[in-house]
Design a protein around this motif. Structure first.
Motif, PDB file in Angstrom:
ATOM      1  N   VAL A 228     -10.119   2.452  52.672  1.00 48.04           N
ATOM      2  CA  VAL A 228      -9.037   2.323  51.675  1.00 48.04           C
ATOM      3  C   VAL A 228      -7.760   1.859  52.366  1.00 48.04           C
ATOM      4  O   VAL A 228      -7.045   0.979  51.860  1.00 48.04           O
ATOM      5  N   SER A 232      -6.129  -1.768  51.382  1.00 52.96           N
ATOM      6  CA  SER A 232      -4.893  -1.638  50.589  1.00 52.96           C
ATOM      7  C   SER A 232      -3.682  -2.144  51.356  1.00 52.96           C
ATOM      8  O   SER A 232      -2.595  -2.286  50.792  1.00 52.96           O
ATOM      9  N   ALA A 423      -8.475   0.843  46.663  1.00 54.08           N
ATOM     10  CA  ALA A 423      -7.517   0.145  47.530  1.00 54.08           C
ATOM     11  C   ALA A 423      -6.488  -0.640  46.753  1.00 54.08           C
ATOM     12  O   ALA A 423      -5.619  -1.288  47.337  1.00 54.08           O
TER      13      ALA A 423
END
Length: 426
Positions: A228, A232, A423
């Motif tokens: 994640v 992200s 994300a």
């Protein structure tokens, strides 16, 4: 299409021979329309290895004949085996140097049935190992190479006598010695040596285990939180529109790897037609070595990988829509010694460092393969399906029967959680 030359098996004795038609312009010089040479074995695999250098010797024979250097010798005929044989002029076993053994080994590679790219890569890697030995220890006659030479060579790789020479890690030393050993094993199989000096040296035992022992806290893949964090991160998301080399491949290859567990090279070499739609409506990525510049690691690597709906939503199909079939998805990637994906790996490592998820000893791209297997276990994808998707051979002979149902894989892949949503990509 010309047939690949093969050893000839004598119908009575069962012994394999080299048989070659003498070129028309050399028949008067050699005095034969065909040459035959015993390979001195009734075992096909041994004959195949011996055939490679016997064939090379016949080429040298023809070359010598054209240059006026040919001298004919005949084997005495043996009772019950009236096969006239022209002995091909060749160095004695004791005089064959390592460079010549390497030449014969390389010639044998061309007969292995591998793809052109794999054969070239194999040739480069193994030639590099042998030539490093020649540089450090000299181009010795193979019969004179002793286990002590192997130990001296290994010591010089790890602790070079010259300061300007970069020392190799133990793992790199083991790999280089393994490739040298393969060439020496070929000379043994070909009857040029009695024993393999690398094996006799037991050098690999002296160097210790090739892989460190696995620790319970040793995670070679990314955790969910790290995945994640990576996807992200602003820097990653900006790579989608990157240009040049490697360009947007640094965005798509890690993302596809996370959702498929695919190997970096499998994804970097994809062609437009390799992303295709099944009659059921599901999309798949085809991993296959059907082009000269494509290769697979093992037979089980040839497979269809179901495309997760998130990848469709993220725009994966824009990579192939309105693109000409027969072109590569990432044309900006150029194949070099480490394949198409080498530059992607080099570019991806600093991204993981800046995102704060880099760990020494973990391969930043290959780690997605480990992560996929972990996620598949956590979310109930059966091992057999996970193996189908990643191209891992199970080792059970029964699994080689039948086909892997695409509809089943397409259904199971949807059990993976939505990394893209977590994300913030969707």
């Amino acid at each position: 299409m010309a047939l690949i030359a093969q050893p000839f098996r004598h119908p009575d004795s069962g012994i394999y021979y080299l048989r070659r038609r003498v070129p028309d312009d050399l028949r008067q010089i050699i005095g034969k329309t065909e040459i035959r040479r015993s390979l001195n074995t009734r075992h096909y695999l041994q004959a195949k290895a011996a055939f490679a250098h016997a064939y090379a010797e016949s080429e040298r024979l023809f070359s010598d004949a054209r240059q006026g250097l040919y001298v004919e010798h005949r084997e005495p005929e043996t009772i019950g085996k009236p096969l006239p044989t022209v002995l091909l002029t060749a160095p004695t076993k004791s005089s064959i140097r390592l460079s010549e053994a390497l030449t014969r080994y390389v010639q044998s590679i061309s007969m292995s049935g591998r793809s052109d790219y794999v054969s070239r890569r194999h040739t480069v890697d193994y030639s590099r190992a042998v030539n490093r030995f020649i540089t450090d220890m000299g181009d010795k006659p193979i019969a004179s190479i002793q286990p002590s030479d192997i130990h001296a060579f290994a010591a010089n790789l790890i602790q070079p006598a010259e300061e300007k020479v970069k020392p190799l890690a133990t793992s790199s030393t083991r790999l280089l010695l393994a490739r040298l050993s393969s060439v020496m094993a070929f000379t043994v199989d070909s009857g040029l040596l009695e024993t393999n000096p690398v094996t006799a040296s037991r050098i690999h035992k002296r160097l210790g285990s090739g892989k460190p022992k696995r620790r319970l806290d040793d995670n070679r893949g990314y955790t969910w939180g790290e995945l994640v964090t990576l996807f992200s991160h602003t820097e990653f998301q900006q790579l989608r529109n990157a240009e040049g080399r490697p360009g947007n491949a640094v965005y798509w290859i890690p993302l596809i790897a996370a959702y498929t567990g695919g190997r970096r090279e499998e994804l970097a070499q994809l062609y437009v037609e390799d992303i295709h739609q099944h009659e059921s409506g599901s999309w798949f990525i085809r991993i296959i070595d059907d082009q000269p510049d494509k290769s697979v690691k093992t037979d089980s690597s040839r497979r269809e990988i179901p495309v997760h709906p998130d990848l469709i939503a993220l725009g994966l199909l824009t990579l192939v829509q309105d693109r000409t079939p027969g072109t590569r998805i990432f044309p900006q990637l150029v194949k070099v010694s480490d394949g198409f994906a080498g530059i992607v790996s080099k570019s991806w490592r600093p991204v993981t460092q800046r995102c704060g998820v880099y760990q020494p000893g973990r391969n930043p791209l290959h780690a997605f393969r480990h992560s996929f297997k972990t996620l598949a276990r956590e979310h109930g994808i059966p091992k057999e399906v996970s193996d189908w998707i990643t191209g891992h051979a199970s080792g059970h002979i029964g699994d080689s029967y039948g086909v892997n149902p695409l509809s089943r894989m397409a259904m199971e892949i949807q059990k993976l959680p939505s990394l893209a949503k977590a994300a913030g990509l969707l």
